[in-house]
Design a protein around this motif. Structure first.
Motif, PDB file in Angstrom:
ATOM      1  N   GLU A 140       0.837  -1.192   0.000  1.00  0.00           N
ATOM      2  CA  GLU A 140       0.000   0.000   0.000  1.00  0.00           C
ATOM      3  C   GLU A 140       0.877   1.248   0.000  1.00  0.00           C
ATOM      4  OE1 GLU A 140      -2.760  -0.068   3.160  1.00  0.00           O
ATOM      5  OE2 GLU A 140      -3.825  -1.830   2.448  1.00  0.00           O
ATOM      6  N   LYS A 141       1.999   1.146   0.671  1.00  0.00           N
ATOM      7  CA  LYS A 141       2.905   2.284   0.765  1.00  0.00           C
ATOM      8  C   LYS A 141       4.274   1.758   1.146  1.00  0.00           C
ATOM      9  CE  LYS A 141       3.436   6.613   3.370  1.00  0.00           C
ATOM     10  NZ  LYS A 141       2.786   7.513   4.323  1.00  0.00           N
ATOM     11  N   THR A 142       5.291   2.134   0.375  1.00  0.00           N
ATOM     12  CA  THR A 142       6.639   1.671   0.656  1.00  0.00           C
ATOM     13  C   THR A 142       7.591   2.855   0.602  1.00  0.00           C
ATOM     14  OG1 THR A 142       8.301   0.005   0.032  1.00  0.00           O
ATOM     15  CG2 THR A 142       7.246   1.186  -1.752  1.00  0.00           C
ATOM     16  N   PRO A 143       8.722   2.816   1.302  1.00  0.00           N
ATOM     17  CA  PRO A 143       9.674   3.926   1.205  1.00  0.00           C
ATOM     18  C   PRO A 143      10.100   4.153  -0.237  1.00  0.00           C
ATOM     19  CG  PRO A 143      10.276   2.420   2.978  1.00  0.00           C
ATOM     20  CD  PRO A 143       9.173   1.755   2.217  1.00  0.00           C
ATOM     21  N   GLY A 144      10.396   5.388  -0.577  1.00  0.00           N
ATOM     22  CA  GLY A 144      10.896   5.691  -1.918  1.00  0.00           C
ATOM     23  C   GLY A 144      12.108   4.832  -2.234  1.00  0.00           C
ATOM     24  N   LEU A 145      12.168   4.337  -3.458  1.00  0.00           N
ATOM     25  CA  LEU A 145      13.273   3.467  -3.847  1.00  0.00           C
ATOM     26  C   LEU A 145      14.535   4.290  -4.111  1.00  0.00           C
ATOM     27  CD1 LEU A 145      11.422   1.048  -6.319  1.00  0.00           C
ATOM     28  CD2 LEU A 145      11.562   0.959  -3.806  1.00  0.00           C
ATOM     29  N   ILE A 146      15.682   3.688  -3.824  1.00  0.00           N
ATOM     30  CA  ILE A 146      16.982   4.324  -4.055  1.00  0.00           C
ATOM     31  C   ILE A 146      17.735   3.518  -5.102  1.00  0.00           C
ATOM     32  CG2 ILE A 146      19.205   4.956  -3.033  1.00  0.00           C
ATOM     33  CD1 ILE A 146      17.723   5.141  -0.312  1.00  0.00           C
ATOM     34  N   GLU A 193      15.263   8.690  -5.170  1.00  0.00           N
ATOM     35  CA  GLU A 193      16.639   9.174  -4.983  1.00  0.00           C
ATOM     36  C   GLU A 193      17.586   8.280  -5.767  1.00  0.00           C
ATOM     37  OE1 GLU A 193      19.079  11.583  -1.681  1.00  0.00           O
ATOM     38  OE2 GLU A 193      17.257  10.538  -1.145  1.00  0.00           O
ATOM     39  N   VAL A 194      18.554   8.920  -6.428  1.00  0.00           N
ATOM     40  CA  VAL A 194      19.501   8.178  -7.257  1.00  0.00           C
ATOM     41  C   VAL A 194      20.910   8.664  -6.970  1.00  0.00           C
ATOM     42  CG1 VAL A 194      19.265   9.808  -9.182  1.00  0.00           C
ATOM     43  CG2 VAL A 194      20.065   7.478  -9.638  1.00  0.00           C
ATOM     44  N   CYS A 195      21.864   7.748  -7.022  1.00  0.00           N
ATOM     45  CA  CYS A 195      23.285   8.093  -6.901  1.00  0.00           C
ATOM     46  C   CYS A 195      23.877   8.102  -8.305  1.00  0.00           C
ATOM     47  CB  CYS A 195      24.005   7.087  -6.006  1.00  0.00           C
ATOM     48  SG  CYS A 195      25.724   7.519  -5.672  1.00  0.00           S
ATOM     49  N   LEU A 201      13.533  -5.933  -1.068  1.00  0.00           N
ATOM     50  CA  LEU A 201      13.277  -4.490  -1.070  1.00  0.00           C
ATOM     51  C   LEU A 201      14.353  -3.726  -0.313  1.00  0.00           C
ATOM     52  CD1 LEU A 201      11.185  -2.377  -1.998  1.00  0.00           C
ATOM     53  CD2 LEU A 201      10.060  -2.666   0.229  1.00  0.00           C
ATOM     54  N   SER A 202      14.970  -4.349   0.684  1.00  0.00           N
ATOM     55  CA  SER A 202      15.982  -3.661   1.484  1.00  0.00           C
ATOM     56  C   SER A 202      17.176  -3.200   0.649  1.00  0.00           C
ATOM     57  CB  SER A 202      16.472  -4.569   2.615  1.00  0.00           C
ATOM     58  OG  SER A 202      17.023  -5.773   2.095  1.00  0.00           O
ATOM     59  N   MET A 203      17.472  -3.907  -0.458  1.00  0.00           N
ATOM     60  CA  MET A 203      18.601  -3.515  -1.309  1.00  0.00           C
ATOM     61  C   MET A 203      18.398  -2.151  -1.949  1.00  0.00           C
ATOM     62  SD  MET A 203      20.124  -6.712  -3.436  1.00  0.00           S
ATOM     63  CE  MET A 203      21.016  -8.048  -2.633  1.00  0.00           C
ATOM     64  N   VAL A 204      17.143  -1.736  -2.095  1.00  0.00           N
ATOM     65  CA  VAL A 204      16.865  -0.450  -2.730  1.00  0.00           C
ATOM     66  C   VAL A 204      16.208   0.530  -1.751  1.00  0.00           C
ATOM     67  CG1 VAL A 204      16.734  -1.383  -5.067  1.00  0.00           C
ATOM     68  CG2 VAL A 204      14.675  -1.335  -3.641  1.00  0.00           C
ATOM     69  N   THR A 205      16.285   0.204  -0.472  1.00  0.00           N
ATOM     70  CA  THR A 205      15.783   1.113   0.567  1.00  0.00           C
ATOM     71  C   THR A 205      16.828   1.226   1.675  1.00  0.00           C
ATOM     72  OG1 THR A 205      14.506  -0.730   1.534  1.00  0.00           O
ATOM     73  CG2 THR A 205      13.331   0.771   0.039  1.00  0.00           C
ATOM     74  N   ARG A 265      14.372   9.494   4.915  1.00  0.00           N
ATOM     75  CA  ARG A 265      13.448  10.478   4.367  1.00  0.00           C
ATOM     76  C   ARG A 265      12.016   9.928   4.466  1.00  0.00           C
ATOM     77  NH1 ARG A 265      17.145  13.979   2.257  1.00  0.00           N
ATOM     78  NH2 ARG A 265      18.831  13.194   0.928  1.00  0.00           N
ATOM     79  N   PRO A 266      11.372  10.094   5.602  1.00  0.00           N
ATOM     80  CA  PRO A 266      10.033   9.518   5.790  1.00  0.00           C
ATOM     81  C   PRO A 266       8.983  10.108   4.867  1.00  0.00           C
ATOM     82  CG  PRO A 266      10.596  10.990   7.601  1.00  0.00           C
ATOM     83  CD  PRO A 266      11.841  10.806   6.806  1.00  0.00           C
ATOM     84  N   ASP A 267       9.236  11.289   4.288  1.00  0.00           N
ATOM     85  CA  ASP A 267       8.260  11.900   3.395  1.00  0.00           C
ATOM     86  C   ASP A 267       8.395  11.431   1.950  1.00  0.00           C
ATOM     87  OD1 ASP A 267       7.062  13.370   5.414  1.00  0.00           O
ATOM     88  OD2 ASP A 267       8.439  15.055   5.167  1.00  0.00           O
ATOM     89  N   ASP A 268       9.373  10.542   1.681  1.00  0.00           N
ATOM     90  CA  ASP A 268       9.521   9.952   0.349  1.00  0.00           C
ATOM     91  C   ASP A 268       8.905   8.566   0.377  1.00  0.00           C
ATOM     92  OD1 ASP A 268      11.005  12.192  -0.143  1.00  0.00           O
ATOM     93  OD2 ASP A 268      12.818  11.132  -0.769  1.00  0.00           O
ATOM     94  N   TYR A 269       7.892   8.349  -0.443  1.00  0.00           N
ATOM     95  CA  TYR A 269       7.302   7.018  -0.486  1.00  0.00           C
ATOM     96  C   TYR A 269       6.637   6.764  -1.834  1.00  0.00           C
ATOM     97  CZ  TYR A 269       2.882   9.407   0.721  1.00  0.00           C
ATOM     98  OH  TYR A 269       1.798  10.237   0.742  1.00  0.00           O
ATOM     99  N   VAL A 270       6.308   5.498  -2.067  1.00  0.00           N
ATOM    100  CA  VAL A 270       5.716   5.054  -3.319  1.00  0.00           C
ATOM    101  C   VAL A 270       4.449   4.276  -3.007  1.00  0.00           C
ATOM    102  CG1 VAL A 270       6.068   3.660  -5.396  1.00  0.00           C
ATOM    103  CG2 VAL A 270       8.005   4.855  -4.365  1.00  0.00           C
ATOM    104  N   THR A 271       3.399   4.532  -3.766  1.00  0.00           N
ATOM    105  CA  THR A 271       2.200   3.701  -3.752  1.00  0.00           C
ATOM    106  C   THR A 271       1.970   3.232  -5.186  1.00  0.00           C
ATOM    107  OG1 THR A 271       0.552   5.381  -4.309  1.00  0.00           O
ATOM    108  CG2 THR A 271       1.260   5.268  -2.006  1.00  0.00           C
ATOM    109  N   PRO A 272       1.038   2.319  -5.426  1.00  0.00           N
ATOM    110  CA  PRO A 272       0.786   1.904  -6.814  1.00  0.00           C
ATOM    111  C   PRO A 272       0.376   3.044  -7.729  1.00  0.00           C
ATOM    112  CG  PRO A 272      -0.193   0.343  -5.286  1.00  0.00           C
ATOM    113  CD  PRO A 272       0.287   1.504  -4.467  1.00  0.00           C
TER     114      PRO A 272
END
Length: 313
Positions: free
Chosen positions: A12-18, A81-83, A228-232, A244-251
């Motif tokens: 439903e809601k996941t941290p923004g991917l890195i 977020e991207v490196c 998912l931990s590899m990209v969070t 960054r708790p305000d960065d997140y992804v939903t469908p």
């Protein structure tokens, strides 16, 4: 794509991917080369001749535009977020997603004059990122030992690729507390295999660039069956990115710092972007203007974003 939709339905809601490793300015390029190769240097020498026409064509697009396309490529995959493994660019101040720039870096031992100096000048509270062991040659195997002799292999060091490391090399990485960024599709295309780190070495996931791996971070996760931990969390810890708790992804949408930047429902100030293999999205960028400038530079109406055709805008 089916795997990505399945994950989105579950969350439903996941941290923004890195995305822990990208070269944003290559987003419009096709995949280049005809592997497998012994190492990245051999690949680079090959494409400078065999792919000279494609390289020249895509370099006609101003770098600023190519960088923006790289940001959009990530945004459509739910990356917040991207490196970017290159020098920071002023366009990052007004960019589709966050670009993490608080780290030291060197390209590689082959293409950097003084890696040790770059490591020494990196602030001690920042990670130091370097392409290393990118190949299956003896040179690629030995690089980790050369880096250690320079005093540049520590708990702050982040190795990208590390395909060529053997058991002794991985033992040294673990002893020094260094981390790695895994780009498996790029590795398989270039070398026919990827890395095999021991469990005590922290691993984040990156896409590398479309010149060696088409698609996006969701494709990379599906290929690697990556947690998912590899990209969070792991990516954040390795690169020392603040939580960054305000960065997140939903469908339906991506939210960065509390602001919706991609939504399946049209909203004021959003522009349609649709590429094959991904659902249509509305983004805060002038897509029509971006497309027009890109088409003019390429001399073609067809635009492909990391190998995927632009369908609608």
């Amino acid at each position: 794509a089916r795997w990505a939709r399945h994950i989105c339905r579950m969350l439903e809601k996941t941290p923004g991917l890195i995305n822990a490793h990208d070269h944003l300015h290559f987003a419009l390029f096709p995949r280049l080369g005809r592997g497998p190769y012994e190492d990245a240097a051999a690949w680079a020498r090959d494409i400078q001749h065999s792919e000279e026409e494609q390289i020249s064509l895509h370099r006609r697009v101003p770098k600023e535009l190519r960088l923006v396309w790289g940001g959009l490529r990530n945004l459509l995959a739910g990356v917040t977020e991207v490196c970017h493994h290159d020098e920071p660019h002023p366009i990052f101040e007004t960019f589709p997603i966050r670009v993490w720039t608080h780290f030291g870096w060197a390209h590689s031992l082959d293409f950097e004059e003084d890696v040790a100096a770059k490591f020494r000048t990196t602030p001690t509270d920042q990670a130091f990122v370097i392409h290393l062991g990118e190949g299956v040659s003896e040179r690629a195997r030995r690089e980790v030992f050369l880096l250690d002799e320079m005093g540049a292999l520590t708990e702050r060091t982040v190795l990208v690729h590390a395909v060529g490391l053997d058991a002794e090399g991985w033992s040294l990485v673990a002893k020094r507390g260094a981390s790695v960024i895994w780009c498996p599709r790029s590795n398989h295309f270039l070398f026919g295999r990827t890395m095999d780190p021991p469990p005590q070495v922290a691993v984040a996931l990156g896409t590398d660039s479309p010149i060696t791996a088409e698609g996006d971070l969701l494709d990379e996760m599906a290929f690697a069956n990556a947690p998912l931990s590899m990209v969070t969390d792991t990516a954040r810890q390795i690169l020392r990115i603040p939580h960054r708790p305000d960065d997140y992804v939903t469908p339906q949408e991506v939210v960065i710092a509390g602001e919706v930047v991609r939504s399946s429902v049209p909203r004021d100030g959003l522009h349609l972007l649709h590429i094959e293999g991904r659902p249509p999205a509305y983004v805060r960028w002038n897509i029509s203007g971006l497309v027009e400038q890109t088409q003019e530079a390429l001399g073609s109406t067809e635009i492909r974003l990391a190998g995927r055709r632009l369908l609608q805008y």
